[in-house]
Motif scaffolding. Structure first.
Motif, PDB file in Angstrom:
ATOM      1  N   ARG A  45       0.825  -1.206   0.000  1.00 12.07           N
ATOM      2  CA  ARG A  45       0.000   0.000   0.000  1.00 12.07           C
ATOM      3  C   ARG A  45       0.865   1.266   0.000  1.00 12.07           C
ATOM      4  O   ARG A  45       0.551   2.230  -0.672  1.00 12.07           O
ATOM      5  CB  ARG A  45      -0.907  -0.015   1.245  1.00 12.07           C
ATOM      6  CG  ARG A  45      -2.008   1.016   1.225  1.00 12.07           C
ATOM      7  CD  ARG A  45      -2.487   1.292   2.642  1.00 12.07           C
ATOM      8  NE  ARG A  45      -1.414   1.846   3.444  1.00 12.07           N
ATOM      9  CZ  ARG A  45      -1.313   1.725   4.767  1.00 12.07           C
ATOM     10  NH1 ARG A  45      -2.199   1.060   5.441  1.00 12.07           N
ATOM     11  NH2 ARG A  45      -0.302   2.284   5.419  1.00 12.07           N
ATOM     12  N   SER A  46       1.956   1.266   0.771  1.00  9.40           N
ATOM     13  CA  SER A  46       2.683   2.522   1.016  1.00  9.40           C
ATOM     14  C   SER A  46       3.998   2.647   0.253  1.00  9.40           C
ATOM     15  O   SER A  46       4.526   3.743   0.165  1.00  9.40           O
ATOM     16  CB  SER A  46       2.980   2.658   2.517  1.00  9.40           C
ATOM     17  OG  SER A  46       1.773   2.728   3.238  1.00  9.40           O
ATOM     18  N   CYS A  47       4.537   1.558  -0.257  1.00 10.35           N
ATOM     19  CA  CYS A  47       5.882   1.614  -0.838  1.00 10.35           C
ATOM     20  C   CYS A  47       5.963   1.084  -2.272  1.00 10.35           C
ATOM     21  O   CYS A  47       6.856   1.482  -3.017  1.00 10.35           O
ATOM     22  CB  CYS A  47       6.863   0.810   0.016  1.00 10.35           C
ATOM     23  SG  CYS A  47       6.667   1.003   1.791  1.00 10.35           S
ATOM     24  N   TYR A  48       5.064   0.165  -2.641  1.00 13.89           N
ATOM     25  CA  TYR A  48       5.245  -0.556  -3.915  1.00 13.89           C
ATOM     26  C   TYR A  48       5.154   0.322  -5.154  1.00 13.89           C
ATOM     27  O   TYR A  48       5.693  -0.042  -6.190  1.00 13.89           O
ATOM     28  CB  TYR A  48       4.246  -1.715  -4.021  1.00 13.89           C
ATOM     29  CG  TYR A  48       4.826  -3.038  -3.544  1.00 13.89           C
ATOM     30  CD1 TYR A  48       5.519  -3.101  -2.339  1.00 13.89           C
ATOM     31  CD2 TYR A  48       4.680  -4.201  -4.284  1.00 13.89           C
ATOM     32  CE1 TYR A  48       6.049  -4.301  -1.897  1.00 13.89           C
ATOM     33  CE2 TYR A  48       5.220  -5.408  -3.841  1.00 13.89           C
ATOM     34  CZ  TYR A  48       5.897  -5.450  -2.651  1.00 13.89           C
ATOM     35  OH  TYR A  48       6.430  -6.641  -2.218  1.00 13.89           O
ATOM     36  N   ASP A  49       4.472   1.470  -5.073  1.00 12.48           N
ATOM     37  CA  ASP A  49       4.386   2.307  -6.277  1.00 12.48           C
ATOM     38  C   ASP A  49       5.768   2.780  -6.722  1.00 12.48           C
ATOM     39  O   ASP A  49       5.989   3.008  -7.912  1.00 12.48           O
ATOM     40  CB  ASP A  49       3.456   3.511  -6.050  1.00 12.48           C
ATOM     41  CG  ASP A  49       2.008   3.145  -6.311  1.00 12.48           C
ATOM     42  OD1 ASP A  49       1.741   2.074  -6.883  1.00 12.48           O
ATOM     43  OD2 ASP A  49       1.121   3.946  -5.943  1.00 12.48           O
ATOM     44  N   CYS A  50       6.696   2.933  -5.771  1.00 14.13           N
ATOM     45  CA  CYS A  50       8.048   3.383  -6.136  1.00 14.13           C
ATOM     46  C   CYS A  50       9.109   2.302  -5.928  1.00 14.13           C
ATOM     47  O   CYS A  50      10.189   2.395  -6.485  1.00 14.13           O
ATOM     48  CB  CYS A  50       8.455   4.593  -5.304  1.00 14.13           C
ATOM     49  SG  CYS A  50       7.372   6.009  -5.514  1.00 14.13           S
ATOM     50  N   HIS A  51       8.798   1.310  -5.103  1.00 14.84           N
ATOM     51  CA  HIS A  51       9.831   0.328  -4.761  1.00 14.84           C
ATOM     52  C   HIS A  51       9.489  -1.083  -5.232  1.00 14.84           C
ATOM     53  O   HIS A  51       9.787  -2.054  -4.536  1.00 14.84           O
ATOM     54  CB  HIS A  51      10.082   0.327  -3.252  1.00 14.84           C
ATOM     55  CG  HIS A  51      10.750   1.572  -2.746  1.00 14.84           C
ATOM     56  ND1 HIS A  51      12.050   1.895  -3.036  1.00 14.84           N
ATOM     57  CD2 HIS A  51      10.280   2.583  -1.989  1.00 14.84           C
ATOM     58  CE1 HIS A  51      12.365   3.051  -2.467  1.00 14.84           C
ATOM     59  NE2 HIS A  51      11.304   3.497  -1.828  1.00 14.84           N
ATOM     60  N   SER A  52       8.831  -1.195  -6.371  1.00 11.64           N
ATOM     61  CA  SER A  52       8.576  -2.516  -6.935  1.00 11.64           C
ATOM     62  C   SER A  52       8.364  -2.353  -8.427  1.00 11.64           C
ATOM     63  O   SER A  52       8.306  -1.236  -8.943  1.00 11.64           O
ATOM     64  CB  SER A  52       7.331  -3.149  -6.311  1.00 11.64           C
ATOM     65  OG  SER A  52       6.169  -2.695  -6.964  1.00 11.64           O
ATOM     66  N   LYS A  99      18.208  -1.155   7.413  1.00 12.63           N
ATOM     67  CA  LYS A  99      18.451  -0.170   8.475  1.00 12.63           C
ATOM     68  C   LYS A  99      17.892   1.190   8.070  1.00 12.63           C
ATOM     69  O   LYS A  99      17.281   1.892   8.881  1.00 12.63           O
ATOM     70  CB  LYS A  99      19.955  -0.055   8.751  1.00 12.63           C
ATOM     71  CG  LYS A  99      20.468  -1.196   9.587  1.00 12.63           C
ATOM     72  CD  LYS A  99      21.961  -1.076   9.852  1.00 12.63           C
ATOM     73  CE  LYS A  99      22.515  -2.405  10.342  1.00 12.63           C
ATOM     74  NZ  LYS A  99      23.928  -2.586   9.988  1.00 12.63           N
ATOM     75  N   ARG A 100      18.083   1.546   6.797  1.00 11.56           N
ATOM     76  CA  ARG A 100      17.554   2.823   6.304  1.00 11.56           C
ATOM     77  C   ARG A 100      16.021   2.809   6.299  1.00 11.56           C
ATOM     78  O   ARG A 100      15.382   3.836   6.487  1.00 11.56           O
ATOM     79  CB  ARG A 100      18.073   3.118   4.898  1.00 11.56           C
ATOM     80  CG  ARG A 100      19.537   3.431   4.850  1.00 11.56           C
ATOM     81  CD  ARG A 100      19.871   4.748   5.500  1.00 11.56           C
ATOM     82  NE  ARG A 100      19.256   5.886   4.821  1.00 11.56           N
ATOM     83  CZ  ARG A 100      19.108   7.086   5.368  1.00 11.56           C
ATOM     84  NH1 ARG A 100      19.521   7.298   6.608  1.00 11.56           N
ATOM     85  NH2 ARG A 100      18.558   8.058   4.698  1.00 11.56           N
ATOM     86  N   MET A 101      15.472   1.617   6.082  1.00 12.25           N
ATOM     87  CA  MET A 101      14.016   1.492   6.074  1.00 12.25           C
ATOM     88  C   MET A 101      13.464   1.866   7.449  1.00 12.25           C
ATOM     89  O   MET A 101      12.474   2.585   7.562  1.00 12.25           O
ATOM     90  CB  MET A 101      13.681   0.036   5.760  1.00 12.25           C
ATOM     91  CG  MET A 101      12.388  -0.158   5.070  1.00 12.25           C
ATOM     92  SD  MET A 101      12.392  -1.854   4.434  1.00 12.25           S
ATOM     93  CE  MET A 101      10.742  -2.258   4.836  1.00 12.25           C
ATOM     94  N   MET A 109      10.528  10.300   6.329  1.00  9.15           N
ATOM     95  CA  MET A 109      11.099  10.546   4.992  1.00  9.15           C
ATOM     96  C   MET A 109      10.449   9.632   3.958  1.00  9.15           C
ATOM     97  O   MET A 109      10.381   9.965   2.779  1.00  9.15           O
ATOM     98  CB  MET A 109      12.606  10.276   5.006  1.00  9.15           C
ATOM     99  CG  MET A 109      13.456  11.498   5.319  1.00  9.15           C
ATOM    100  SD  MET A 109      15.164  10.991   5.632  1.00  9.15           S
ATOM    101  CE  MET A 109      15.663  10.469   4.003  1.00  9.15           C
ATOM    102  N   MET A 110      10.004   8.458   4.403  1.00 11.81           N
ATOM    103  CA  MET A 110       9.340   7.497   3.524  1.00 11.81           C
ATOM    104  C   MET A 110       7.997   7.124   4.139  1.00 11.81           C
ATOM    105  O   MET A 110       7.933   6.920   5.345  1.00 11.81           O
ATOM    106  CB  MET A 110      10.192   6.236   3.331  1.00 11.81           C
ATOM    107  CG  MET A 110      11.425   6.462   2.497  1.00 11.81           C
ATOM    108  SD  MET A 110      11.006   6.794   0.786  1.00 11.81           S
ATOM    109  CE  MET A 110      12.399   7.804   0.275  1.00 11.81           C
ATOM    110  N   PRO A 111       6.941   6.968   3.346  1.00 10.88           N
ATOM    111  CA  PRO A 111       6.884   7.290   1.924  1.00 10.88           C
ATOM    112  C   PRO A 111       7.163   8.780   1.690  1.00 10.88           C
ATOM    113  O   PRO A 111       6.903   9.581   2.579  1.00 10.88           O
ATOM    114  CB  PRO A 111       5.447   6.951   1.526  1.00 10.88           C
ATOM    115  CG  PRO A 111       4.813   6.288   2.699  1.00 10.88           C
ATOM    116  CD  PRO A 111       5.670   6.483   3.870  1.00 10.88           C
TER     117      PRO A 111
END
Ligand code: HEC
Length: 145
Positions: A45-52, A99-101, A109-111
């Motif tokens: 929901r929160s990350c896949y638009d940019c990280h997949s 770790k950055r996640m 900072m993310m999303p």
């Protein structure tokens, strides 16, 4: 005044011909992230638009200049961390990203904040941040030699 308006319209039309690449490369299930359902649900929901490679391209991603910025976020996001290729990531790099996640979701900072303007549902609740964090910690444990 009228002339300036026409020039702006002409520019807006012309820039539509500069089309960024908006592709979703195929996903190999053997390479993609496998994680508990609750974790996957949040990340999708929160990350896949940019990280997949399963980006849901919104209609306005067809229109310049938004298209340029969205395509560049997806390109950079996939380069930094691609959950569709999660199991192929080198363990050292994976540890760094995990770790950055934890850091980037904690500090908001993310999303990306600009993404949240039009994707209010992608905002992480404190509980969801904890779920992601606990999962990332457990992944880090697995990476310890
Ligand atoms: C709108 C697009 C977008 C969304 C949504 C998004 N990210 Fe990102 N992310 C990026 C971009 C672009 C970068 C690379 C540039 C940067 O580091 O700022 C990045 C970088 C990262 C990095 C690497 C940062 C570093 O400094 O090493 C991590 C980790 C990350 N994102 C995690 C997440 C997580 C977790 C989510 C969901 C909760 C998420 N992102 C949602 C666009 C996005």
């Amino acid at each position: 005044m009228k002339k300036a308006f026409l020039i702006i319209v002409a520019i807006l039309i012309l820039i539509q011909f500069i089309r960024p690449e908006r592709t979703n490369p195929s996903v190999d299930p053997a390479e993609a992230l496998q994680a508990p359902e609750e974790v996957v649900t949040i990340l999708r929901r929160s990350c896949y638009d940019c990280h997949s490679n399963e980006t849901k391209w919104p209609w306005y991603s067809n229109i310049a200049p938004m298209s340029w910025s969205i395509a560049s976020h997806v390109r950079e996001g996939r380069k930094a961390l691609n959950f569709s290729r999660y199991r192929t990531i080198d363990p050292k790099i994976k540890a760094k990203r995990l770790k950055r996640m934890i850091k980037t979701t904690r500090n908001g900072m993310m999303p990306l904040p600009s993404y949240l303007w039009l994707h209010k549902d992608a905002k992480l609740s404190p509980e969801e941040k904890q779920t992601i964090e606990a999962w990332a910690e457990s992944e880090l444990q697995k990476l310890q030699p």
